[in-house]
Write a protein that holds these residues in place. Structure first.
Motif: not given
Length: 76
Positions: A1-15, A52-63
């Motif tokens: 079981m992993s202790t790392t999860e997706l979390l949001p970090q806006p790199t650019e804002t949308t409308t 915010k929480s990431a939704k399935p299919g959200s773009p992930v930071c490549p790094d």
């Protein structure tokens, strides 16, 4: 079981103020950041408060994704 999860970090804002990219951070820090507003540190080194929480299919930071995939299961 992993202790790392997706979390949001806006790199650019949308409308609609939706983050364009999400990062991996330590799971134990999610609630603390969400409640207290503390900053979390993503695997790639970005720092930000959880908003915010990431939704399935959200773009992930490549790094973050590259680092996450290199971790051994259960050691994240």
């Amino acid at each position: 079981m992993s202790t790392t999860e997706l979390l949001p970090q806006p790199t650019e804002t949308t409308t609609d103020d939706t983050p364009e990219m999400f990062h991996y951070v330590r799971k134990a820090k999610i609630a603390e950041s969400a409640v207290l507003g503390n900053f979390v540190v993503a695997l790639c080194g970005e720092t930000f408060p959880v908003t915010k929480s990431a939704k399935p299919g959200s773009p992930v930071c490549p790094d973050c994704e590259k680092i996450y995939k290199s971790l051994r299961p259960g050691k994240g």
